[in-house]
Design a protein around this motif. Sequence first.
Motif, short mmCIF file in Angstrom:
data_model
loop_
_atom_site.label_atom_id
_atom_site.label_comp_id
_atom_site.label_asym_id
_atom_site.label_seq_id
_atom_site.Cartn_x
_atom_site.Cartn_y
_atom_site.Cartn_z
N GLU A 1 -26.70 -34.20 6.91
CA GLU A 1 -25.63 -34.39 6.46
C GLU A 1 -24.72 -33.41 7.44
N PRO A 2 -23.64 -33.24 7.92
CA PRO A 2 -22.31 -32.79 8.36
C PRO A 2 -22.40 -31.89 7.54
N PRO A 3 -21.84 -29.85 8.06
CA PRO A 3 -21.31 -29.01 6.56
C PRO A 3 -19.93 -29.86 5.56
N GLY A 4 -19.54 -30.48 6.48
CA GLY A 4 -18.00 -30.94 5.96
C GLY A 4 -17.80 -30.25 5.19
N ALA A 5 -17.54 -29.89 3.55
CA ALA A 5 -16.62 -28.77 2.37
C ALA A 5 -17.46 -27.47 2.49
N GLN A 6 -18.45 -27.42 2.86
CA GLN A 6 -18.86 -26.27 2.99
C GLN A 6 -18.23 -25.12 4.19
N LEU A 7 -17.40 -25.67 4.77
CA LEU A 7 -16.58 -25.02 5.78
C LEU A 7 -15.27 -24.71 5.74
N PRO A 8 -14.81 -23.86 5.51
CA PRO A 8 -13.23 -23.85 5.27
C PRO A 8 -11.80 -23.86 6.28
N GLY A 9 -12.55 -24.43 7.12
CA GLY A 9 -11.34 -25.45 7.57
C GLY A 9 -12.56 -26.43 8.71
N ALA A 10 -11.73 -26.62 9.60
CA ALA A 10 -11.60 -28.39 10.78
C ALA A 10 -13.13 -27.83 11.51
N ILE A 11 -12.88 -26.72 12.26
CA ILE A 11 -13.54 -25.45 13.09
C ILE A 11 -13.65 -24.17 12.96
N VAL A 12 -14.94 -23.66 12.81
CA VAL A 12 -15.33 -22.55 11.97
C VAL A 12 -15.73 -22.14 13.93
N ALA A 13 -15.12 -20.72 13.46
CA ALA A 13 -15.90 -19.50 14.61
C ALA A 13 -17.60 -19.47 14.56
N ALA A 14 -18.15 -19.53 14.99
CA ALA A 14 -19.18 -18.80 15.49
C ALA A 14 -19.40 -17.44 15.23
N ALA A 15 -18.68 -17.28 14.78
CA ALA A 15 -18.90 -14.54 14.89
C ALA A 15 -18.42 -15.38 13.25
N ARG A 16 -17.94 -15.91 12.45
CA ARG A 16 -17.74 -15.91 10.85
C ARG A 16 -18.93 -16.95 10.97
N ILE A 17 -20.01 -17.34 11.28
CA ILE A 17 -21.30 -17.83 10.73
C ILE A 17 -23.06 -16.99 10.59
N THR A 18 -23.40 -17.59 9.07
CA THR A 18 -24.45 -16.92 9.20
C THR A 18 -25.57 -17.84 9.09
N VAL A 19 -26.35 -18.30 9.60
CA VAL A 19 -27.08 -19.47 9.20
C VAL A 19 -28.51 -18.84 9.20
N ALA A 20 -29.33 -18.91 7.45
CA ALA A 20 -30.62 -18.48 7.58
C ALA A 20 -31.73 -19.53 6.94
N PRO A 21 -33.07 -19.54 7.53
CA PRO A 21 -33.75 -20.07 6.74
C PRO A 21 -33.97 -20.03 6.07
N VAL A 22 -34.23 -20.95 4.15
CA VAL A 22 -34.84 -21.16 3.27
C VAL A 22 -36.21 -21.80 3.31
N ARG A 23 -36.72 -21.01 2.27
CA ARG A 23 -38.42 -20.85 1.47
C ARG A 23 -38.23 -21.01 -0.01
N ALA A 24 -38.79 -21.51 -0.54
CA ALA A 24 -38.64 -21.73 -2.20
C ALA A 24 -39.90 -20.27 -2.80
N GLY A 25 -39.69 -19.72 -3.97
CA GLY A 25 -40.15 -18.77 -4.12
C GLY A 25 -39.99 -17.79 -5.64
#
Length: 382
Positions: free
Chosen positions: A132-156
């Motif tokens: 699904e698209p990020p939607g409300a997870q983002l504070p604006g309609a378009i967010v600059a790449a420099a403001r975003i951090t993406v990380a993989p997730v693991r169970a722990g």
Amino acid sequence: MPELWPFPAAQEITEVLEWRTDVLQSQAGEQRIALRSTPREIVTFQHRCDALGIARASELARTGFARDWQVPLWHMAVQPTADVAQGATEIAVDTTVADFRVGDAVAIAVDGAEASLAEITSIEADRVILVEPPGAQLPGAIVAAARITVAPVRAGVLSAPVEIARRRQNDGMVTATFLLRDAPDLTAPVLPSYLGRPVQTDPSLTRSPITASLRRAVEYVDNGFGPVVAEPLRDLFERGEAINLKAQGAAERWALRCWLWSLRGRQTSFWLPTWGRELQLRAAMTSGSTLMRVAPVAELAAYVGRAILLEMPSDFRFRTINAAVAEGADHRLTLSSSLGEPVAIGTKVHFLTLVRSDADRVEIRNGAAASEVTLPVVEVPE
């Protein structure tokens, strides 16, 4: 589904890989038996939080300390290569430098705030496709790449007490340590090889000697009345050394992690150049020659069977010394084969040592700009 541990990491992240190996030593060699096929991964995060964040971390730990968590791997975080829109189902990131997996989640954080989850449905080399698209997870309609951090997730699971150090009423540090589940299947980076074993010459790994020890297993016999006698217990001479490996950038960090993974603790051996320029040429060599004149550095018998590395203009070359004789004030060595090109008198020539890690526990210190690890190694028989 396990709950997310949402807090972003603020300082150096410690990543520990733990194997188990039984090393059975004999007088002339050793046998290494792997007791754990994949390492245990333990990561320690430090989160700088305000009063509300500290309260939330405290309550999360209180109510769910013993359960599984969704843990963002902030030490593998990457930034998108393009701006992200709320309605988009793709995020342009380099997926080859982190442990992204189809069917798992990805953590998305904006401006260093708490992360949110999105499920991955497909992965390509330059992007992740979301269910699904990020939607409300983002504070604006378009967010600059420099403001975003993406990380993989693991169970722990939390493997140590959650520690809180409050500096002021509204400022504190939360430390959390997780034991990760579902170890990845990493592929070792491609390195040069010699005699069937890899040679560690990767330019992304900066080697600097910290300590070195030269030893042989002996027993000192002292009856209290006469001289002390040293009796060798093994036929092998052991050279021990601690090397510091440093990698900068996401690709080099991933290569370092994959290489450490391929060692499997104390199980796998590899060639390590001394980079000491032990063999200094007294004369140039022609392309077809196998004779190398060098300044004396050892007894003649000590050269035979030693592997060497030559820093040629075209590439690194590896050879073995088959014979050695005295020639005036110099020593003349016979190599296993010619180099196929002329060897200038100033060419750097180093000994190659076959080593393995001397520890089943490897600690990687992941900082903002680089990752570093100190690895003890010990010489092993060929």
